[in-house]
Scaffold this motif. Structure first.
Motif, mmCIF file in Angstrom:
data_model
loop_
_atom_site.group_PDB
_atom_site.id
_atom_site.type_symbol
_atom_site.label_atom_id
_atom_site.label_comp_id
_atom_site.label_asym_id
_atom_site.label_seq_id
_atom_site.Cartn_x
_atom_site.Cartn_y
_atom_site.Cartn_z
ATOM 1 N N LYS A 34 0.806 -1.210 0.000
ATOM 2 C CA LYS A 34 0.000 0.000 0.000
ATOM 3 C C LYS A 34 0.843 1.266 0.000
ATOM 4 O O LYS A 34 0.661 2.146 -0.833
ATOM 5 N N CYS A 35 1.804 1.367 0.964
ATOM 6 C CA CYS A 35 2.582 2.599 1.081
ATOM 7 C C CYS A 35 4.027 2.450 0.630
ATOM 8 O O CYS A 35 4.742 3.442 0.524
ATOM 9 N N THR A 79 6.581 0.981 2.197
ATOM 10 C CA THR A 79 7.580 0.956 3.265
ATOM 11 C C THR A 79 8.307 -0.393 3.291
ATOM 12 O O THR A 79 7.680 -1.440 3.186
ATOM 13 N N CYS A 87 2.092 -3.738 8.313
ATOM 14 C CA CYS A 87 2.997 -2.650 7.949
ATOM 15 C C CYS A 87 3.167 -1.736 9.150
ATOM 16 O O CYS A 87 2.182 -1.293 9.742
ATOM 17 N N SER A 116 4.127 1.232 9.142
ATOM 18 C CA SER A 116 3.842 2.619 8.797
ATOM 19 C C SER A 116 2.352 2.892 8.659
ATOM 20 O O SER A 116 1.824 3.791 9.295
ATOM 21 N N CYS A 117 1.660 2.094 7.831
ATOM 22 C CA CYS A 117 0.238 2.370 7.567
ATOM 23 C C CYS A 117 -0.701 1.357 8.203
ATOM 24 O O CYS A 117 -1.916 1.542 8.199
ATOM 25 N N ASP A 159 4.084 10.355 8.391
ATOM 26 C CA ASP A 159 3.083 9.452 7.828
ATOM 27 C C ASP A 159 1.994 9.144 8.854
ATOM 28 O O ASP A 159 2.232 9.139 10.057
ATOM 29 N N GLN A 210 -7.291 8.094 2.769
ATOM 30 C CA GLN A 210 -6.139 7.878 1.897
ATOM 31 C C GLN A 210 -4.805 7.945 2.634
ATOM 32 O O GLN A 210 -3.770 7.555 2.099
ATOM 33 N N TYR A 211 -4.834 8.425 3.890
ATOM 34 C CA TYR A 211 -3.600 8.549 4.659
ATOM 35 C C TYR A 211 -3.403 7.420 5.671
ATOM 36 O O TYR A 211 -2.387 7.392 6.370
ATOM 37 N N GLY A 212 -4.365 6.524 5.771
ATOM 38 C CA GLY A 212 -4.187 5.395 6.674
ATOM 39 C C GLY A 212 -5.403 5.090 7.521
ATOM 40 O O GLY A 212 -6.511 5.590 7.287
#
Length: 224
Positions: free
Chosen positions: A7-8, A10, A19, A21-22, A82, A211-213
């Motif tokens: 997805k991101c 990372t 993940c 990050s997200c 993030d 859209q940012y998580g």
């Protein structure tokens, strides 16, 4: 072989399940072949159990496994760009930044100034630079708050932090001037900044994932 979040993007450890990050759930060999429902049907004629067709189940669709990864380190709390940040976390971290900045700046002023409270130009510049350094974590927190609101144009974070920087550099000199216009401009800048801060503080973030998580008020790695 390196492993990346689909997805991101990372880079992750080979044994990662989510993940970092997200929060996206990763497809592993174990759940790739085990996420199936097998049903056997008894056939009277042959007196045997017949294997029914395998029905694949996507766990992401069933359980909405994209979870919010909470910040665990000091760096994640104040220097991570993030992901999303809800109102309460934003308020607590911004308040901490303001309090620490005030204590450090006041301490420097007391130590550096003379008996009459006067400082040299070089000392004023040093105190200003120290105060401006606190805008770095403020920027990251503001970006993540805008992302929680689903704002597409994140340049608003630059604008908001820029207003704070302008007031730090020019606010004191403008407030001490005899010009009514300059004094009005100084207080106007402060009011605009305060209004934007209240907007970020009270505006409810996007419900569910955006859209940012993942939603910071939804499923987190602490309650999964």
């Amino acid at each position: 072989m390196a492993k990346f979040c689909p997805k991101c993007g990372t880079e992750l450890n080979d044994d990662a399940v989510f993940c970092s990050s997200c929060g996206c759930k990763l497809q592993t060999e174990e759940n790739k072949f085990n996420n199936t429902v097998n049903d056997k049907k008894y056939d009277i004629k042959t007196d045997k159990y017949i294997q029914e067709p395998t029905i694949e189940k996507n766990l992401d669709d069933l359980n909405n496994d994209e979870i919010y990864i909470t910040d665990k380190s000091f760096f994640d709390m104040f220097f991570k760009k993030d992901g999303r940040l809800n109102r309460w976390r934003y308020f607590k971290r911004m308040l901490l930044i303001y309090v620490i900045r005030l204590i450090i700046v006041m301490t420097l002023f007391i130590v550096i100034s003379d008996d009459f409270g006067n400082t040299t130009t070089a000392e004023d510049v040093f105190i200003t630079i120290v105060s401006l350094s606190f805008l770095i974590p403020e920027y990251f927190l503001t970006v993540r708050r805008f992302q929680d609101l689903g704002v597409k144009d994140l340049s608003w974070a630059y604008w908001l932090v820029g207003v704070d920087a302008f007031f730090i550099i020019f606010g004191n000199s403008m407030a001490n001037t005899n010009s009514t216009i300059k004094e009005f401009k100084s207080y106007f800048i402060l009011i605009v900044y305060f209004c934007m801060f209240l907007y970020l503080l009270f505006k409810k973030g996007t419900t569910g994932n955006n859209q940012y998580g993942a939603d910071p008020l939804g499923n987190t790695d602490k309650n999964k």
